[in-house]
Design an enzyme around this catalytic site. Structure first.
Site, PDB file in Angstrom:
ATOM      1  N   GLY A  53       0.811  -1.213   0.000  1.00  0.00           N
ATOM      2  CA  GLY A  53       0.000   0.000   0.000  1.00  0.00           C
ATOM      3  C   GLY A  53       0.843   1.261   0.000  1.00  0.00           C
ATOM      4  CD  GLU A  95     -14.417  17.498   3.188  1.00  0.00           C
ATOM      5  OE1 GLU A  95     -13.661  17.810   4.106  1.00  0.00           O
ATOM      6  OE2 GLU A  95     -14.203  16.520   2.448  1.00  0.00           O
TER       7      GLU A  95
HETATM    8  C1  LIG Z   1     -13.268  11.126   0.228  1.00  0.00           C
HETATM    9  C2  LIG Z   1     -12.345  11.040   1.417  1.00  0.00           C
HETATM   10  C3  LIG Z   1     -12.058  12.187   2.149  1.00  0.00           C
HETATM   11  C4  LIG Z   1     -11.195  12.140   3.236  1.00  0.00           C
HETATM   12  N1  LIG Z   1     -10.908  13.287   3.909  1.00  0.00           N
HETATM   13  C5  LIG Z   1     -10.001  13.269   4.909  1.00  0.00           C
HETATM   14  C6  LIG Z   1      -9.605  14.483   5.557  1.00  0.00           C
HETATM   15  O1  LIG Z   1     -10.106  15.556   5.235  1.00  0.00           O
HETATM   16  N2  LIG Z   1      -8.660  14.415   6.525  1.00  0.00           N
HETATM   17  C7  LIG Z   1      -8.081  13.226   6.892  1.00  0.00           C
HETATM   18  O2  LIG Z   1      -7.214  13.217   7.755  1.00  0.00           O
HETATM   19  N3  LIG Z   1      -8.443  12.060   6.302  1.00  0.00           N
HETATM   20  C8  LIG Z   1      -9.378  12.062   5.331  1.00  0.00           C
HETATM   21  N4  LIG Z   1      -9.737  10.893   4.707  1.00  0.00           N
HETATM   22  C9  LIG Z   1      -9.189   9.620   5.225  1.00  0.00           C
HETATM   23  C10 LIG Z   1      -7.801   9.378   4.707  1.00  0.00           C
HETATM   24  O3  LIG Z   1      -7.755   9.505   3.299  1.00  0.00           O
HETATM   25  C11 LIG Z   1      -7.393   7.975   5.134  1.00  0.00           C
HETATM   26  O4  LIG Z   1      -7.456   7.911   6.531  1.00  0.00           O
HETATM   27  C12 LIG Z   1      -5.983   7.660   4.670  1.00  0.00           C
HETATM   28  O5  LIG Z   1      -5.941   7.638   3.258  1.00  0.00           O
HETATM   29  C13 LIG Z   1      -5.540   6.312   5.231  1.00  0.00           C
HETATM   30  O6  LIG Z   1      -4.249   6.052   4.791  1.00  0.00           O
HETATM   31  P1  LIG Z   1      -3.795   4.545   4.555  1.00  0.00           P
HETATM   32  O7  LIG Z   1      -2.346   4.597   4.213  1.00  0.00           O
HETATM   33  O8  LIG Z   1      -4.241   3.693   5.658  1.00  0.00           O
HETATM   34  O9  LIG Z   1      -4.632   4.070   3.276  1.00  0.00           O
HETATM   35  P2  LIG Z   1      -4.772   4.703   1.835  1.00  0.00           P
HETATM   36  O10 LIG Z   1      -4.264   6.079   1.799  1.00  0.00           O
HETATM   37  O11 LIG Z   1      -6.167   4.450   1.434  1.00  0.00           O
HETATM   38  O12 LIG Z   1      -3.806   3.804   0.959  1.00  0.00           O
HETATM   39  C14 LIG Z   1      -4.024   2.439   0.775  1.00  0.00           C
HETATM   40  C15 LIG Z   1      -3.213   1.991  -0.429  1.00  0.00           C
HETATM   41  O13 LIG Z   1      -3.185   0.589  -0.450  1.00  0.00           O
HETATM   42  C16 LIG Z   1      -3.362   0.140  -1.787  1.00  0.00           C
HETATM   43  N5  LIG Z   1      -3.930  -1.191  -1.727  1.00  0.00           N
HETATM   44  C17 LIG Z   1      -5.107  -1.565  -1.148  1.00  0.00           C
HETATM   45  N6  LIG Z   1      -5.283  -2.892  -1.246  1.00  0.00           N
HETATM   46  C18 LIG Z   1      -4.203  -3.359  -1.927  1.00  0.00           C
HETATM   47  C19 LIG Z   1      -3.831  -4.671  -2.358  1.00  0.00           C
HETATM   48  N7  LIG Z   1      -4.591  -5.742  -2.110  1.00  0.00           N
HETATM   49  N8  LIG Z   1      -2.671  -4.802  -3.035  1.00  0.00           N
HETATM   50  C20 LIG Z   1      -1.888  -3.709  -3.293  1.00  0.00           C
HETATM   51  N9  LIG Z   1      -2.219  -2.465  -2.914  1.00  0.00           N
HETATM   52  C21 LIG Z   1      -3.350  -2.294  -2.229  1.00  0.00           C
HETATM   53  C22 LIG Z   1      -4.286   1.178  -2.404  1.00  0.00           C
HETATM   54  O14 LIG Z   1      -4.183   1.196  -3.808  1.00  0.00           O
HETATM   55  C23 LIG Z   1      -3.785   2.459  -1.743  1.00  0.00           C
HETATM   56  O15 LIG Z   1      -2.795   3.092  -2.516  1.00  0.00           O
HETATM   57  C24 LIG Z   1     -10.608  10.904   3.611  1.00  0.00           C
HETATM   58  C25 LIG Z   1     -10.903   9.746   2.878  1.00  0.00           C
HETATM   59  C26 LIG Z   1     -11.758   9.819   1.794  1.00  0.00           C
HETATM   60  C27 LIG Z   1     -12.060   8.559   0.999  1.00  0.00           C
END
Ligand SMILES: Cc1cc2nc3c(=O)[nH]c(=O)nc-3n(C[C@H](O)[C@H](O)[C@H](O)COP(=O)(O)OP(=O)(O)OC[C@H]3O[C@@H](n4cnc5c(N)ncnc54)[C@H](O)[C@@H]3O)c2cc1C
Length: 415
Positions: A18, A178
């Site tokens: 990820g 939003e």
């Molecule tokens: C519309 C929206 C608005 C948001 N607004 C806010 C905000 O204003 N402020 C805030 O703090 N947070 C906000 N968030 C939440 C924030 O985006 C998430 O908390 C954050 O992205 C989490 O980070 P992460 O690294 O856990 O996952 P992500 O950033 O979602 O990254 C996960 C990655 O894993 C990859 N992946 C998934 N499964 C697999 C697999 N099986 N094999 C290979 N790759 C895989 C995906 O492609 C992705 O690139 C928002 C989310 C959304 C959807």
């Protein structure tokens, strides 16, 4: 330890699944370390999800909020990027499996697969009510919104036209708020004077929330402010209005039927795959329980960070936020540079923000609360700060200032 689990020169091999906020922060913190890092993502780009709703509402273009992972990590010579989808983990053999049948060995594994929207046991609703999670989703929503106005311009039947000009957003969290606020701005300002048979300002924008208040993670005073601000912008906020059914012509809620062609989902999230691969326990949202150093309970070589992880601090689970994922990723990366067993992590909130519309937002940090223009300014600063890459920051800032002054939306494309 077998050779396969080590990288070149017998170095430790860390695999990160990820490249979102958590995974990318972890990889960047490991850059230049004496460790071989492999970052696997099913997409070739890091996506700035907090601004997806701006792509969905034609304010920003997809390329403004996405950056190629290879580009970001080009200078980190010990990090390689693999485009591929992980579909399983074998903790005994210490390898991850990809959907193309290949495997990648690890000595330490970081799961950062994020989350997906929760349709609460109705996955089929995703068809009628898309949610902004990927660039493809945001483009699809943008096309649906703009197409609804185009179809309304050509509709002869009044009831049909009304359904076309009714936009429902499900979920009163930050994303729903939003979305609803920006659709209202699109209809009332940006599209003003662009049509001959319809007045876009007559569009109904309805925000439905199952609970008693919107922005429930914020103090009650800010929820009340948000409702008032949305209503002033022409958004019909309906509380205690749980969705009971969806079809191509609208939705049934606890408070009655709403005919609408465009429905956007923004209610609740559940963790992405991860727990199932390990066959262990998870909470009701699918999150993997981790110890305070982010090691998965029962798997000392496997770590989980960001939305996929369940980490409790001071008696409460850390929220699914970009800043949580990023801080966890940076901490874990720094620890794994030198230590096989990381030290505990402590989250420090910089405050939560949600934007409602033009110069209207809320911000809360502990007992401090802000609302209105200054909160909007802070929201903008926080998002620009979190954006990866200077070019992108400058571009997005410039576009915001331009849009702020003109209400213009440069990405009004149906593709
Ligand atoms: C519309 C929206 C608005 C948001 N607004 C806010 C905000 O204003 N402020 C805030 O703090 N947070 C906000 N968030 C939440 C924030 O985006 C998430 O908390 C954050 O992205 C989490 O980070 P992460 O690294 O856990 O996952 P992500 O950033 O979602 O990254 C996960 C990655 O894993 C990859 N992946 C998934 N499964 C697999 C697999 N099986 N094999 C290979 N790759 C895989 C995906 O492609 C992705 O690139 C928002 C989310 C959304 C959807």
């Amino acid at each position: 330890m077998s050779q396969a689990h080590q990288g070149g020169d017998g170095r430790r091999r860390v695999v990160i699944v990820g490249g979102g906020f958590g995974g990318l922060a972890c990889a960047r913190a490991l850059a230049g370390a004496d460790v071989d890092v492999t970052l696997i993502d099913k997409r070739n780009h890091h996506l700035f999800q907090p601004l997806l709703y701006q792509v969905a509402t034609a304010a920003l273009s997809p390329a403004d909020i996405a950056v190629p992972l290879r580009g970001v990590l080009a200078k980190a010579k010990n990090v390689r990027v693999l485009l591929g989808e992980v579909c399983g983990i074998d903790p005994d053999r210490r390898q991850v499996s990809l959907t193309d049948g290949t495997t990648v060995p690890y000595e330490q594994l970081v799961l950062a697969t994020g989350s997906a929207y929760n349709y609460f046991a109705h996955p089929e609703w995703a068809q009628q009510a898309p949610a902004p999670k990927s660039i493809a989703d945001a483009r699809h929503i943008r096309a649906s919104l703009l197409k609804a106005f185009e179809d309304a311009e050509r509709a002869d039947d009044a009831a049909h036209r009304e359904a076309l000009l009714t936009f429902v957003v499900v979920g009163g969290g930050p994303t729903g708020v939003e979305m609803a606020g920006t659709i209202a701005e699109l209809a009332r300002h940006t599209l003003k004077g662009n049509f001959r048979n319809i007045d876009p300002a007559c569009a109904k924008i309805i925000l439905v929330e199952a609970g008693p208040r919107i922005l429930s993670a914020f103090p009650e005073e800010l929820s009340t402010y948000a409702v008032d601000a949305l209503r002033r912008m022409g958004v019909d906020v309906r509380l205690g209005c749980a969705v009971e059914g969806l079809d191509d012509h609208g939705l049934d809620t606890k408070a009655g039927r709403i005919n609408a062609r465009t429905i956007i989902w923004g209610a609740g999230i559940k963790a992405a795959q991860g727990a199932a691969w390990l066959g262990g326990t998870h909470d009701r949202n699918g999150r993997i329980p981790v110890a305070d150093n982010m090691a998965v309970v029962g798997h000392e070589r496997i770590f989980a960070i960001g939305d996929v992880a369940l980490l409790e601090q001071d008696g409460a689970a850390l929220p699914a936020l970009a800043q949580v994922a990023q801080q966890q990723g940076t901490h874990l990366g720094r620890e794994l540079r030198v230590l096989a067993i990381p030290r505990p992590f402590r989250y420090r909130s910089r405050g939560d923000t949600a934007v409602i519309g033009r110069h209207s937002a809320v911000y809360s940090l502990g007992k401090y609360q802000l609302k209105g223009r200054f909160a909007w300014f802070l929201w903008g600063l926080a998002h620009v700060y979190l954006l990866i890459g200077f070019d992108r920051r400058a571009l997005v800032m410039f576009q915001w200032i331009w849009r702020y002054l003109t209400f213009e939306r440069g990405a009004r494309l149906i593709d």
